[in-house]
Design a protein around this motif. Structure first.
Motif, short mmCIF file in Angstrom:
data_model
loop_
_atom_site.label_atom_id
_atom_site.label_comp_id
_atom_site.label_asym_id
_atom_site.label_seq_id
_atom_site.Cartn_x
_atom_site.Cartn_y
_atom_site.Cartn_z
N THR A 58 0.83 -1.21 0.00
CA THR A 58 0.00 0.00 0.00
C THR A 58 0.87 1.25 0.00
OG1 THR A 58 -1.78 -1.15 1.16
CG2 THR A 58 -1.78 1.26 1.28
N GLN A 59 1.90 1.25 0.83
CA GLN A 59 2.79 2.40 0.89
C GLN A 59 3.55 2.58 -0.42
OE1 GLN A 59 2.87 4.58 3.48
NE2 GLN A 59 4.12 5.82 2.13
N LEU A 60 4.07 1.47 -0.96
CA LEU A 60 4.78 1.55 -2.24
C LEU A 60 3.86 2.06 -3.35
CD1 LEU A 60 6.83 -1.79 -2.37
CD2 LEU A 60 7.75 0.53 -2.33
N TYR A 61 2.65 1.55 -3.39
CA TYR A 61 1.70 1.92 -4.44
C TYR A 61 1.31 3.38 -4.33
CZ TYR A 61 -2.08 1.25 -7.80
OH TYR A 61 -2.89 1.32 -8.92
N SER A 62 1.17 3.90 -3.12
CA SER A 62 0.81 5.31 -2.97
C SER A 62 2.00 6.22 -3.29
CB SER A 62 0.29 5.59 -1.57
OG SER A 62 1.30 5.43 -0.61
N ASP A 63 3.23 5.75 -3.05
CA ASP A 63 4.41 6.55 -3.35
C ASP A 63 4.74 6.57 -4.84
OD1 ASP A 63 4.66 7.12 -0.69
OD2 ASP A 63 6.28 5.68 -0.32
N ASP A 64 4.77 5.38 -5.46
CA ASP A 64 5.17 5.28 -6.87
C ASP A 64 4.52 4.04 -7.48
OD1 ASP A 64 6.40 5.37 -9.33
OD2 ASP A 64 8.40 4.92 -8.58
N ARG A 65 3.48 4.25 -8.25
CA ARG A 65 2.72 3.13 -8.80
C ARG A 65 3.55 2.23 -9.71
NH1 ARG A 65 -3.44 5.13 -9.93
NH2 ARG A 65 -3.77 5.85 -7.82
N GLU A 66 4.29 2.81 -10.63
CA GLU A 66 5.08 2.01 -11.57
C GLU A 66 6.12 1.15 -10.86
OE1 GLU A 66 4.56 1.49 -14.82
OE2 GLU A 66 2.76 2.70 -14.51
N SER A 67 6.77 1.72 -9.88
CA SER A 67 7.77 0.98 -9.11
C SER A 67 7.14 -0.16 -8.33
CB SER A 67 8.49 1.94 -8.16
OG SER A 67 9.40 1.24 -7.36
N SER A 68 5.97 0.07 -7.77
CA SER A 68 5.31 -1.00 -7.01
C SER A 68 4.89 -2.15 -7.92
CB SER A 68 4.10 -0.45 -6.25
OG SER A 68 3.08 -0.07 -7.14
N LEU A 69 4.45 -1.83 -9.14
CA LEU A 69 4.06 -2.88 -10.08
C LEU A 69 5.28 -3.69 -10.53
CD1 LEU A 69 1.41 -1.01 -12.25
CD2 LEU A 69 1.05 -2.47 -10.26
N LYS A 70 6.41 -3.01 -10.68
CA LYS A 70 7.65 -3.73 -11.03
C LYS A 70 8.12 -4.61 -9.88
CE LYS A 70 9.32 -0.36 -14.36
NZ LYS A 70 10.29 0.70 -14.63
N THR A 71 7.93 -4.13 -8.66
CA THR A 71 8.33 -4.90 -7.49
C THR A 71 7.60 -6.24 -7.43
OG1 THR A 71 8.78 -2.88 -6.24
CG2 THR A 71 8.40 -4.87 -4.96
N LEU A 72 6.36 -6.25 -7.84
CA LEU A 72 5.57 -7.48 -7.79
C LEU A 72 6.11 -8.60 -8.67
CD1 LEU A 72 1.96 -6.02 -7.77
CD2 LEU A 72 3.08 -7.30 -5.93
N VAL A 73 6.78 -8.23 -9.76
CA VAL A 73 7.27 -9.25 -10.70
C VAL A 73 8.79 -9.33 -10.77
CG1 VAL A 73 5.20 -9.27 -12.12
CG2 VAL A 73 7.00 -7.64 -12.62
N THR A 74 9.47 -8.67 -9.85
CA THR A 74 10.93 -8.73 -9.80
C THR A 74 11.35 -9.94 -8.97
OG1 THR A 74 11.08 -6.33 -9.94
CG2 THR A 74 13.01 -7.50 -9.11
N ARG A 75 12.19 -10.78 -9.57
CA ARG A 75 12.64 -11.99 -8.88
C ARG A 75 13.61 -11.62 -7.77
NH1 ARG A 75 12.19 -17.11 -9.59
NH2 ARG A 75 11.23 -16.89 -11.63
N VAL A 76 13.36 -12.16 -6.59
CA VAL A 76 14.22 -11.95 -5.43
C VAL A 76 15.09 -13.20 -5.30
CG1 VAL A 76 14.28 -11.57 -2.95
CG2 VAL A 76 12.49 -10.51 -4.33
N ALA A 77 16.40 -13.02 -5.42
CA ALA A 77 17.33 -14.16 -5.47
C ALA A 77 17.25 -15.03 -4.22
CB ALA A 77 18.75 -13.65 -5.66
N ARG A 78 17.10 -14.42 -3.06
CA ARG A 78 17.07 -15.19 -1.82
C ARG A 78 15.92 -16.18 -1.80
NH1 ARG A 78 18.04 -12.19 3.53
NH2 ARG A 78 20.11 -12.69 2.86
N TYR A 79 14.78 -15.82 -2.38
CA TYR A 79 13.61 -16.69 -2.37
C TYR A 79 13.40 -17.38 -3.72
CZ TYR A 79 12.86 -13.95 1.79
OH TYR A 79 13.04 -13.33 2.99
N ASN A 80 14.20 -17.01 -4.70
CA ASN A 80 14.12 -17.58 -6.05
C ASN A 80 12.68 -17.50 -6.57
OD1 ASN A 80 15.14 -18.68 -8.39
ND2 ASN A 80 14.81 -20.77 -7.71
N SER A 81 12.04 -16.38 -6.32
CA SER A 81 10.67 -16.19 -6.74
C SER A 81 10.34 -14.71 -6.74
CB SER A 81 9.73 -16.94 -5.80
OG SER A 81 8.42 -16.94 -6.30
N THR A 82 9.14 -14.40 -7.20
CA THR A 82 8.66 -13.02 -7.15
C THR A 82 7.55 -12.93 -6.10
OG1 THR A 82 6.90 -13.36 -8.79
CG2 THR A 82 9.09 -12.78 -9.63
N PRO A 83 7.29 -11.74 -5.59
CA PRO A 83 6.20 -11.61 -4.62
C PRO A 83 4.86 -12.10 -5.17
CG PRO A 83 7.54 -9.65 -4.57
CD PRO A 83 8.04 -10.49 -5.71
#
Length: 123
Positions: A58-83
């Motif tokens: 919610t905080q990410l989306y209210s601050d920067d929508r495009e960045s929050s949408l990219k965060t959802l599909v960015t692979r995190v190496a530690r978890y080897n997955s995306t949110p």
């Protein structure tokens, strides 16, 4: 222990979703073993971490929508997955109902088709 990992990690959304997923799995195992009190406690903690992920998004989306949408599909190496993958695979419904998740899923589904494009042109 999950709270310590959540505080140390830089990607709080993915960490919280992962913690929620692990706690949900442990809750199911405890319920299967007839430890109902432990199962309820684990389920409550799983909801807490899903709420943390929801609040961060919610905080990410209210601050920067495009960045929050990219965060959802960015692979995190530690978890080897995306949110988004973690939320879908673990059926974390509250997080998936978030506006950012719905916007990203609509974007994935519709591609680059503009909302005002007539139906006949889409076909």
């Amino acid at each position: 222990m999950a709270m310590i990992f959540w505080e140390l990690e830089t990607d709080h959304t993915c960490s919280a979703l992962f913690a929620s997923a692990v706690l949900n799995e442990l809750s199911e195992k405890a319920e299967f073993s007839k430890h109902m009190h432990l199962s309820a406690s684990l389920k409550e903690n799983a909801r807490h971490f899903e709420d943390l992920a929801y609040n961060v998004m919610t905080q990410l989306y209210s601050d920067d929508r495009e960045s929050s949408l990219k965060t959802l599909v960015t692979r995190v190496a530690r978890y080897n997955s995306t949110p988004l993958n973690i939320a879908v695979s673990q059926k974390l419904k509250k997080f998936m109902a978030h506006t950012a998740c719905q916007a990203k899923l609509n974007s994935i589904w519709n591609g680059d088709i503009a909302e005002y494009t007539p139906f006949w042109r889409v076909c």
